[in-house]
Design an enzyme around this catalytic site. Structure first.
Site, mmCIF file in Angstrom:
data_model
loop_
_atom_site.group_PDB
_atom_site.id
_atom_site.type_symbol
_atom_site.label_atom_id
_atom_site.label_comp_id
_atom_site.label_asym_id
_atom_site.label_seq_id
_atom_site.Cartn_x
_atom_site.Cartn_y
_atom_site.Cartn_z
ATOM 1 N N TYR A 1 87.462 84.650 -80.384
ATOM 2 C CA TYR A 1 88.494 85.221 -81.255
ATOM 3 C C TYR A 1 89.195 86.397 -80.606
ATOM 4 O O TYR A 1 90.386 86.629 -80.829
ATOM 5 C CB TYR A 1 87.877 85.646 -82.591
ATOM 6 C CG TYR A 1 87.617 84.451 -83.479
ATOM 7 C CD1 TYR A 1 88.681 83.660 -83.897
ATOM 8 C CD2 TYR A 1 86.340 84.115 -83.890
ATOM 9 C CE1 TYR A 1 88.468 82.552 -84.697
ATOM 10 C CE2 TYR A 1 86.118 83.008 -84.693
ATOM 11 C CZ TYR A 1 87.185 82.240 -85.096
ATOM 12 O OH TYR A 1 86.978 81.168 -85.884
ATOM 13 N N GLU B 1 59.089 72.067 -83.131
ATOM 14 C CA GLU B 1 60.509 71.751 -83.280
ATOM 15 C C GLU B 1 61.054 72.119 -84.657
ATOM 16 O O GLU B 1 62.034 72.839 -84.765
ATOM 17 C CB GLU B 1 60.763 70.256 -83.035
ATOM 18 C CG GLU B 1 62.242 69.899 -83.224
ATOM 19 C CD GLU B 1 62.550 68.423 -83.039
ATOM 20 O OE1 GLU B 1 61.645 67.668 -82.631
ATOM 21 O OE2 GLU B 1 63.693 68.042 -83.292
ATOM 22 N N ASP C 1 59.285 65.976 -82.961
ATOM 23 C CA ASP C 1 59.383 64.637 -83.521
ATOM 24 C C ASP C 1 59.144 63.614 -82.413
ATOM 25 O O ASP C 1 59.201 63.946 -81.225
ATOM 26 C CB ASP C 1 60.795 64.386 -84.093
ATOM 27 C CG ASP C 1 61.011 65.140 -85.413
ATOM 28 O OD1 ASP C 1 60.006 65.537 -86.027
ATOM 29 O OD2 ASP C 1 62.195 65.321 -85.784
#
Lengths: 368, 795
Positions: free
Chosen positions: A103, A201, A253
């Site tokens: 920005y 995770e 996972d």
């Protein structure tokens, strides 16, 4: 890239490096040459294994950013504007986030120097890290998202803007744990009572471990990764391993995307391969969910999607996954065509993971 | 036409009744009822056609007289009607001819000429006169003055539609400011709804006649089209018809009109491109068609069953043994030397042997004896016919056919000859084809071996090739004229013979240069290209196609391109959709050439004008009003080639332009960015300001011109960063006297010195141009000869 805590000296060094870079461009102009800079190609095909460090780093392939093309000239112009901005920031001892930089470019007087997207400004910061050999943390650039959380028997001292703080990561923190700062090198490890580190995770699994008191029972420092781990998280993991000599394990996972999370902790990520020696923990070990666990524990599963299959196949070609263990696991997964989440273990009861699965796996791995 | 037979209705009086109502109609009367055929179907259209006919005539007249056309066209409102005035600076028309030219349909000098001209039938202008008198009732007013005359002739006339003759109401002399020329004034019922077409017509006429000056005044506008060249179109010469271009009726008419006795003489005197040799070929083909050919057979070898000598000896009676045997021997020997022999050739051999025998022996060999000898010998020769047929069929068919099949076919072809009434084995091509056809069919039936179309044709041709053209005289011109079939045979013979294409000096193409000049004159575009093709022939008439393209500039970028169509320099305004040229434009893939074409076919879009000109001694139109070129394949192909030729140039231009634009855009961006980079770098490094000229020129592969001045010593450094040689002209305008610099021209003008160098700087090289000035001088450098996009000046 040292973890020298002499901060002002380090800032001065970073600033000098940036000005040197500008001077290189200056000299190219003065000689009537076309200004340019060389950057290693940041793709999977251009990373190679560094035997000495045991991590994956960029290979020899380079691309040249030169003012020869409109696009190249614009990139260089932006790079020079960013150099000016960073050296000012260092001089004034301020800091900003990557998003703020994006920005901030809007306020620059020259439209052509402004960024079109945050990816562009992020990429440029990475470029500058590489060519100046200064980490972005040392430019006082922070990522927007904060670092992850730590829970475990660890006592640290953190240099904050408001002075030093001593924190015990079990006793002094709430249920959420200790928030890792963006620049991990402001932390000093004072004492610990841990046997190993476990990077987890998902937030749900971290909370499960904490709720079940796993960190206390097994003297574990539980580090929450929160998806693809931020640099600070990886840096902290590495320091825990290197400085406290703790084994590091990774619990995710059971799908291809999670293997990549393990990969970036263990071997280094492709985008920040220039910092692998600083961020990667080659000794980290994968707990699971392994495809073989899906079979062994008969876990509830989802079928693999097309993109999962593609990702697995791409991992088979990824130089970082060229080990017998990974080839075997990935091929098994392709074969059974299934994936499972960490939470799938709950199908055997809420305590199954802490009472059975993890102890069994950790024993198998020789950590317990 | 319906024909009523007198038997109808049971009596003869129906026909008589009908006959009372039947009478000849004058052409003028016919026109009156069929105005649309000549382009006068509406008031709007009639005005365009009238202008068109009058302007065409004016252009033809001036050009024929070798004068640069200066034409004035005026359309004005006159009460309920419109008044049309057309003036030219042509040679004028003699007093006697004026009424006929304007007051009689189908009167003109052009219809019979094979020469490129705008008008052809002599209908146009008189049709306009007729149209005006029919709609307004006013006569045409004609003024004409020939060179050198004091007074101009003035007529007012109408056409008597019954007799197709002029009816003069006023005949007078008058004064006219033009030294020579013709003026026609018509009043007609009309409207200006076709204003666009009128403007198009006049503008397009100006494009295609850059040597003409045209002034056009109509009720709301006044336009002038100035002359772009003083070069007149090439003068055309009239040519005789080409043998490939006549039709049967015309041929018979020409046969009736010629003074020649023989067809050969007729061909040579009445047609273009026919000399003795070509005439002989045509006549040979003519005889082949008229009489057929005689089949030539291989004579039997002596060991075969046939024995010519014995047969002749048997056939000759009472000529004495010595003479007979000498005669028979001579014939047999002569025959044996021949590969193949036709009946008339055998006859010649026999005649010669008989003559020789008469001289040697003193015995007379009369006609009967000779005839008998020929017959006897011929019987022996045709004995080998079947074997001969086998050889010919075998040669003509593929080796895949087995011998038995070939033999079967050959035997049946030979049977055809045996069954022929003509013992001389004289056959036409058609008969021969029938033999082979029948033989092939029977072979299929009986032996179940089929010979295909091609095989049969090959067999026919192999026979025809060895058959001999007969020595009989070709039918005379009279005989040919008298018999339609014979005339048709001659026409076929003419068409079949290869004859050089007609000469092209009867054509006056505009030439690619002037096509371009014409477009340049009337269109404000960025790019022009033109192509003129070589002459080609359609139906005996030579033609030339030209194409031109204008692109960019002020041409409207939106919508379809404009297509300008011309035939013999006349703009075609109506029936665009029916025109062969439009079809061709639509079938070209213009995307290949950088024009937008929605869907990849059809009319292209974009800021372009396409021009197509077909020049021919006979432009084939789809109708009498001459609005659209007919779809003749030869002409279409040439139009396509001409357009593609011009379009290729346009493509090169567009590609170059696009790459220059891209380069310029890049240069603009980079020239903007580099100094900002340099400023920022000076700021960050706290060093001096940078000069980015060198880097910029290097990035753009440009030629860089930089000035260095030190103590009155001036250096202009020319660096060539491109990959080709640069030949810039560099002029430095200096405020004080620079002396005489090396390799430079110095010209002083009003206290300024123009110093000019023309160095050649090879790729990657640098040239330094130096001179000294005594004190502070002003400089102003300009560089020519290098495109702006490839040049960086920093001086």
């Amino acid at each position: 890239m040292s973890s020298d805590s002499d901060i002002p000296r380090q800032d001065e060094l970073a600033r000098e490096r940036l000005i040197d870079l500008a001077a290189e461009f200056y000299d190219q102009f003065a000689a009537g040459e076309v200004p340019s800079m060389q950057i290693p190609t940041r793709t999977k095909s251009n990373i190679e294994y560094d035997e000495e460090q045991g991590v994956w780093v960029y290979g020899d392939r380079h691309s040249t950013r030169s003012a020869n093309t409109v696009g190249g000239a614009q990139k260089l112009l932006k790079a020079i504007y960013v150099i000016d901005f960073l050296q000012n920031q260092l001089q004034e001892n301020r800091s900003s986030t990557l998003r703020e930089l994006y920005y901030l470019s809007e306020s620059w007087d020259l439209d052509a120097a402004q960024f079109n997207s945050q990816d562009e400004s992020n990429g440029l910061i990475e470029d500058l890290e590489i060519v100046s050999h200064v980490k972005r943390e040392d430019f006082h650039m922070r990522p927007e998202e904060s670092g992850a959380k730590v829970m475990g028997p660890l006592l640290i001292r953190e240099q904050t803007n408001r002075g030093e703080r001593q924190i015990h990561c079990q006793d002094d923190v709430g249920q959420g744990g200790y928030q890792i700062p963006n620049n991990v090198d402001t932390i000093e490890f004072l004492d610990h009572d841990a046997d190993f580190v476990m990077a987890v995770e998902t937030g749900g699994m971290r909370d499960r471990l904490v709720e079940n008191g796993f960190d206390e029972e097994y003297n574990t420092i539980v580090v929450h990764l929160g998806g693809q781990p931020a640099r600070a998280t990886r840096r902290l993991t590495k320091r825990l391993h290197d400085e406290l000599d703790l084994p590091v394990t990774v619990f995710t996972d059971g799908d291809p995307w999670s293997y990549r999370i393990f990969g970036s902790i263990s071997y280094g990520s492709i985008k920040s391969a220039h910092l692998s020696e600083y961020l990667a923990t080659p000794e980290a070990r994968f707990i699971g969910i392994q495809p073989s666990d899906i079979v062994e524990y008969d876990l509830p599963t989802d079928p693999l999607s097309d993109s999962d299959v593609n990702a697995l196949q791409s991992e088979l070609e990824d130089p970082r996954f060229q080990t017998d263990y990974w080839r075997e696991q990935i091929e098994l997964q392709l074969d059974i065509d299934k994936k499972a989440e960490q939470q799938a273990l709950a199908s055997r009861g809420l305590d199954f993971v802490t009472d059975t699965y993890l102890p069994e796996r950790l024993e198998d791995m020789g950590i317990l | 036409m319906t024909s009523y037979q007198s038997e109808l209705g049971g009596g003869g009086n129906v026909a008589e009744e009908l006959a009372k109502g039947q009478r000849a109609i004058s052409i003028a009367e016919f026109f009156e009822k069929n105005k649309h055929m000549l382009g006068f179907d509406s008031g709007a259209r009639g005005l365009v056609t009238a202008v068109k006919e009058a302007v065409d005539n004016a252009l033809d007249a001036t050009e024929e007289a070798g004068l640069l056309p200066d034409i004035y066209v005026e359309i004005a409102e006159a009460g309920d009607y419109y008044r049309l005035v057309i003036e030219d600076n042509g040679p004028g028309i003699t007093k006697e001819q004026i009424p006929k030219v304007f007051g009689k349909l189908l009167y003109g000098s052009r219809f019979h000429a094979r020469e490129q001209s705008r008008g052809q039938q002599g209908i146009g202008i008189s049709a306009a006169v007729l149209y005006s008198q029919l709609t307004s009732g006013k006569p045409a007013k004609i003024t004409s003055k020939t060179q050198g005359e004091e007074q101009a002739q003035y007529f007012e006339l109408i056409i008597d539609t019954d007799s197709n003759e002029p009816e003069i109401s006023v005949e007078d002399t008058t004064t006219w400011e033009r030294p020579h020329g013709t003026r026609i004034e018509l009043e007609m019922e009309a409207n200006m709804r076709a204003r666009q077409q009128l403007h198009d017509y006049v503008k397009h006429t100006a494009v295609v006649n850059p040597h003409a000056r045209i002034e056009f005044r109509e009720p709301s506008e006044h336009l002038k089209y100035e002359r772009a060249t003083d070069q007149m179109p090439a003068e055309t010469t009239e040519i005789r018809p080409h043998p490939h271009g006549v039709e049967l009726g015309t041929l018979i008419k020409m046969l009736g009109a010629t003074d020649s006795y023989s067809v050969s003489g007729f061909l040579q005197s009445e047609f273009t491109r026919v000399g003795q040799k070509t005439a002989d070929s045509v006549v040979d083909n003519f005889r082949d068609r008229h009489y057929g050919r005689e089949m030539a057979w291989s004579p039997p070898a002596s060991h075969e069953d046939a024995d010519i000598e014995a047969a002749i000896t048997d056939a000759v009676n009472g000529k004495g043994q010595e003479a007979t045997s000498a005669f028979a021997g001579a014939v047999a020997d002569a025959v044996a030397t021949r590969d193949r022999l036709a009946h008339h050739e055998l006859r010649a051999v026999v005649e010669k042997a008989a003559d020789d025998a008469e001289v040697d022996s003193g015995v007379t060999f009369g006609d009967t004896v000779r005839e008998n000898a020929v017959d006897a010998a011929w019987r022996e020769i045709v004995v080998g016919r079947e074997a001969d047929c086998f050889r010919l069929v075998d040669e003509a068919t593929t080796s895949r056919k087995d011998d038995a099949a070939v033999e079967a076919l050959a035997r049946r072809v030979a049977t055809g000859f045996t069954g022929n009434d003509d013992a001389r084995d004289r056959i036409t091509h058609e008969t021969l084809s029938n033999y082979v056809e029948r033989a092939a069919e029977r072979t299929k039936e009986r032996d179940d071996v089929s010979f295909g179309e091609t095989a049969r044709e090959n067999v026919v041709e192999s026979f025809w090739a060895v058959a001999r053209t007969v020595p009989d005289d070709a039918p005379s011109v009279k005989e040919t004229e008298g018999d339609r079939d014979t005339a048709s045979e001659l026409l076929e013979a003419m068409r079949e013979t290869d004859i050089l294409a007609p000469p092209t000096d009867c054509l006056a193409p505009i030439t690619d240069e002037l096509v371009e000049a014409g477009l340049r004159k009337e269109y404000d575009a960025d790019f022009f290209a033109a192509a003129t093709r070589d002459a080609e022939v359609h139906g005996g008439d030579p033609f030339i196609v030209e194409a031109g393209i204008a692109y960019g500039g002020d041409l409207p970028a939106e919508g379809q391109v404009d297509v300008l169509r011309f035939a013999n320099r006349v703009p075609l305004v109506y029936q665009r959709g029916a025109c062969a040229s439009t079809d061709v434009v639509k079938r070209i893939n213009w995307r290949n050439y950088g024009l937008d074409q929605p869907g990849g076919s059809g009319m292209p879009n974009g800021p372009a004008v396409l021009m197509i000109h077909v020049a021919s001694t006979n432009v084939p139109f789809t109708s009498e009003s001459k609005d659209a070129i007919a779809n003749v394949p030869n002409i279409e192909d040439e139009i396509e080639l001409a357009l593609r030729e011009a379009a290729r140039e346009m493509k090169r231009y567009l590609n170059k332009r696009r790459s220059m634009e891209k380069r310029q855009r890049k240069q603009n961006v980079i020239a903007d960015i580099l100094p900002r980079m340099a400023d920022k770098l000076s700021e960050v490094t706290e060093r001096d300001q940078l000069n980015v000229g060198d880097s910029l020129a290097r990035i753009m592969n440009n030629v860089l011109v930089e000035r260095e001045v030190e103590d009155g010593h001036v250096k202009l450094v020319v660096r060539n960063f491109s990959d080709t040689n640069a030949d810039p002209d560099i002029t430095d305008i200096v405020g004080v006297d620079p002396g005489q610099p090396e390799d430079a021209q110095v010209i002083e003008m009003d206290g300024e010195w123009f110093v000019k160098w023309s160095p050649t700087v090879a790729a990657g090289e640098t040239a330094v141009l130096e001179y000294d000035v005594s004190d502070d001088a002003t400089f102003d450098v300009s560089v020519e000869g290098i495109e702006d996009a490839k040049l960086t000046v920093n001086a």
